[in-house]
Write a protein that holds these residues in place. Structure first.
Motif, short mmCIF file in Angstrom:
data_model
loop_
_atom_site.label_atom_id
_atom_site.label_comp_id
_atom_site.label_asym_id
_atom_site.label_seq_id
_atom_site.Cartn_x
_atom_site.Cartn_y
_atom_site.Cartn_z
N ARG A 72 0.86 -1.19 0.00
CA ARG A 72 0.00 0.00 0.00
C ARG A 72 0.89 1.23 0.00
NH1 ARG A 72 -2.78 3.12 4.12
NH2 ARG A 72 -1.74 1.82 5.66
N PRO A 73 0.80 2.06 -1.05
CA PRO A 73 1.64 3.26 -1.10
C PRO A 73 1.26 4.24 0.02
CG PRO A 73 0.61 2.82 -3.23
CD PRO A 73 -0.02 1.90 -2.24
N ARG A 74 2.30 4.83 0.61
CA ARG A 74 2.09 5.86 1.63
C ARG A 74 2.94 7.06 1.26
NH1 ARG A 74 2.72 2.28 7.09
NH2 ARG A 74 4.70 1.84 6.12
N TRP A 75 2.37 8.24 1.30
CA TRP A 75 3.10 9.44 0.89
C TRP A 75 4.09 9.89 1.95
CZ3 TRP A 75 2.76 13.75 3.93
CH2 TRP A 75 1.71 13.79 4.82
N TYR A 76 3.87 9.49 3.20
CA TYR A 76 4.70 10.00 4.30
C TYR A 76 5.81 9.05 4.72
CZ TYR A 76 1.64 6.91 6.94
OH TYR A 76 0.95 5.83 7.39
#
Length: 196
Positions: free
Chosen positions: A85-89
């Protein structure tokens, strides 16, 4: 005195010329590459068990792999699936990692090919190599149990398939390292999945 100065210069020019010729020969050699396995039509469906991935592969075995199989060497094809799951932070969250190995063998006495899935789920005999490989080329596997993926979230799914040389008999593992005929895999194919 002048000869002593020119002698190292000549050797340096000769060395540069030799290196240039060696580089040209290396670049002219045909590049060894893995036999192409193309991943086609990946699709994920939500079932009662969880998320099922259906996909097909397009490939042909090399002559060396066919010969080894007919001489009794089992071939193992492993499909790997990674879900994140991509996470921006922060780094992407690794959600699930699954692999499935399909074993293909040939019995000289019965002249039949046998295909077995890891875990003992499926074992089936075939009269021709093409029929056996048809089962390897179409796969369906559970990539995430119910409740592992959060509904509404977007996930990155990566999949690849190739010959698992680590499962070959030891002499063939060494041969596989040195021969391009035994390098047989796909690149990672990536697509997105929205969990339901």
């Amino acid at each position: 005195m002048i000869a002593a100065i020119l002698d190292p210069l000549r050797r340096g020019r000769q060395l540069i010329a030799l290196l240039a010729m060696m580089l040209a020969l290396v670049l002219a050699l045909p590049q060894a590459r893995a036999e192409a396995v193309e991943i086609r039509n990946p699709s994920v469906e939500n079932s009662d068990e969880g998320y099922l991935l259906s996909l097909s592969f397009s490939f042909e075995l090399t002559r060396a792999l066919e010969d080894a199989l007919r001489r009794g060497v089992p071939l193992y094809f492993t499909t790997e699936v990674q879900i994140s799951r991509p996470r921006w932070y922060w780094f992407d969250e690794k959600t699930s990692s699954v692999s499935q190995t399909t074993r293909v063998t040939y019995n000289v006495l019965t002249q039949q090919y046998r295909v077995s899935l890891s875990g003992g789920g499926l074992q089936q005999n075939f009269n021709s190599l093409e029929d056996a490989l048809a089962l390897v080329r179409r796969q369906r596997l559970l990539i995430a149990d119910k409740g592992v993926l959060k509904p509404g979230e977007v996930y990155e799914v990566m999949v690849r398939m190739g010959l698992d040389t680590a499962r070959l008999p030891k002499p063939f593992q060494v041969h596989a390292l040195n021969s391009s005929d035994w390098r047989f895999s796909s690149d990672w194919k990536q697509f997105t999945l929205r969990a339901e």
